[in-house]
Write a protein that holds these residues in place. Structure first.
Motif, PDB file in Angstrom:
ATOM      1  N   PRO A  52       0.837  -1.203   0.000  1.00  0.00           N
ATOM      2  CA  PRO A  52       0.000   0.000   0.000  1.00  0.00           C
ATOM      3  C   PRO A  52       0.875   1.258   0.000  1.00  0.00           C
ATOM      4  CG  PRO A  52      -0.771  -1.580   1.635  1.00  0.00           C
ATOM      5  CD  PRO A  52       0.562  -2.077   1.137  1.00  0.00           C
ATOM      6  N   ASN A  53       0.327   2.343  -0.506  1.00  0.00           N
ATOM      7  CA  ASN A  53       1.052   3.613  -0.486  1.00  0.00           C
ATOM      8  C   ASN A  53       1.410   3.979   0.947  1.00  0.00           C
ATOM      9  OD1 ASN A  53       0.823   3.901  -3.255  1.00  0.00           O
ATOM     10  ND2 ASN A  53      -1.077   5.065  -3.107  1.00  0.00           N
ATOM     11  N   LEU A  54       2.567   4.564   1.100  1.00  0.00           N
ATOM     12  CA  LEU A  54       3.025   4.992   2.413  1.00  0.00           C
ATOM     13  C   LEU A  54       3.886   6.226   2.219  1.00  0.00           C
ATOM     14  CD1 LEU A  54       3.143   4.415   5.460  1.00  0.00           C
ATOM     15  CD2 LEU A  54       5.143   2.989   5.016  1.00  0.00           C
ATOM     16  N   ALA A  55       3.358   7.365   2.607  1.00  0.00           N
ATOM     17  CA  ALA A  55       4.080   8.626   2.454  1.00  0.00           C
ATOM     18  C   ALA A  55       3.584   9.610   3.506  1.00  0.00           C
ATOM     19  CB  ALA A  55       3.869   9.198   1.060  1.00  0.00           C
ATOM     20  N   GLY A  56       4.454  10.529   3.870  1.00  0.00           N
ATOM     21  CA  GLY A  56       4.060  11.574   4.802  1.00  0.00           C
ATOM     22  C   GLY A  56       5.256  12.164   5.502  1.00  0.00           C
ATOM     23  N   PRO A  57       4.991  13.075   6.425  1.00  0.00           N
ATOM     24  CA  PRO A  57       6.082  13.695   7.174  1.00  0.00           C
ATOM     25  C   PRO A  57       6.732  12.683   8.110  1.00  0.00           C
ATOM     26  CG  PRO A  57       3.969  14.403   8.040  1.00  0.00           C
ATOM     27  CD  PRO A  57       3.679  13.584   6.821  1.00  0.00           C
ATOM     28  N   THR A  58       8.019  12.850   8.324  1.00  0.00           N
ATOM     29  CA  THR A  58       8.737  11.977   9.247  1.00  0.00           C
ATOM     30  C   THR A  58       8.820  12.641  10.624  1.00  0.00           C
ATOM     31  OG1 THR A  58      10.892  12.916   8.693  1.00  0.00           O
ATOM     32  CG2 THR A  58      10.128  11.017   7.369  1.00  0.00           C
ATOM     33  N   VAL A  59       9.215  11.852  11.600  1.00  0.00           N
ATOM     34  CA  VAL A  59       9.385  12.369  12.954  1.00  0.00           C
ATOM     35  C   VAL A  59      10.399  13.509  12.941  1.00  0.00           C
ATOM     36  CG1 VAL A  59      10.166  11.796  15.294  1.00  0.00           C
ATOM     37  CG2 VAL A  59       8.698  10.191  14.047  1.00  0.00           C
ATOM     38  N   ALA A  60      11.415  13.401  12.078  1.00  0.00           N
ATOM     39  CA  ALA A  60      12.446  14.442  11.979  1.00  0.00           C
ATOM     40  C   ALA A  60      11.980  15.641  11.155  1.00  0.00           C
ATOM     41  CB  ALA A  60      13.716  13.864  11.375  1.00  0.00           C
ATOM     42  N   GLY A  61      10.853  15.501  10.429  1.00  0.00           N
ATOM     43  CA  GLY A  61      10.314  16.637   9.709  1.00  0.00           C
ATOM     44  C   GLY A  61      10.061  16.458   8.228  1.00  0.00           C
ATOM     45  N   PRO A  62      11.101  16.144   7.427  1.00  0.00           N
ATOM     46  CA  PRO A  62      10.870  16.107   5.977  1.00  0.00           C
ATOM     47  C   PRO A  62       9.958  14.953   5.564  1.00  0.00           C
ATOM     48  CG  PRO A  62      13.094  15.369   6.481  1.00  0.00           C
ATOM     49  CD  PRO A  62      12.489  15.846   7.773  1.00  0.00           C
TER      50      PRO A  62
END
Length: 162
Positions: A30-40
């Motif tokens: 499945p798609n998996l994308a988004g902000p990380t804990v570190a930010g980007p």
């Protein structure tokens, strides 16, 4: 098709808490994308061509705390494999502290309310770890904490299939 429970994803149980998908039964992750804990922001699709370990975790999860040192070591010892965490239903400051305190060097996508995990065949409870082949297809799943001696044979098997 009951994908929330793992149906339709082709998993075949290999051992307690471990499932593997034969090559001819694999489906795209499945798609998996988004902000990380570190930010980007991070998009799992950017790792196509590499074996990827995706670990769903939270700082408040005892089995997650137990498995993390092994995952950190495996990530360092296997630079050809991409490791990606998914921090699920957690407080951002607690997640940052967990990453810092455990020396986690790989990125973790934030899944504040579990909407990303809902797309994956993640059983109730954490942790869950998935291994994707170089085509971005689901190849293996571990429910509960995973140890290096359980995960390494899967990575070796997938590398041999490439």
């Amino acid at each position: 098709m009951d994908q929330a429970a793992g149906g339709g994803f082709g998993f075949v149980q290999q051992a307690p808490n471990s499932d593997f998908v034969p090559i001819d039964k694999r489906v795209p992750a499945p798609n998996l994308a988004g902000p990380t804990v570190a930010g980007p922001d991070l998009d799992l699709a950017g790792f196509r061509g590499r074996i990827v370990v995706v670990n769903f975790w939270a700082s408040w999860c005892a089995p997650c705390r137990a498995e993390t040192p092994g995952l950190v070591t495996m990530a360092a010892d296997n630079p050809q494999v991409a490791f990606v965490g998914v921090n699920e239903k957690d407080n951002l400051s607690a997640a940052k502290a967990f990453i810092r305190d455990n020396g986690v060097t790989y990125p973790s996508i934030v899944d504040r309310i579990g909407t990303l995990a809902a797309r994956w065949p993640v059983p109730p409870g954490l942790p869950s770890t998935f291994v994707l082949d170089g085509k971005g297809q689901l190849a293996a799943r571990f429910t509960g904490g995973v140890l290096a001696d359980e995960l390494m044979p899967v990575l070796t098997r997938l590398a041999a299939q490439a």
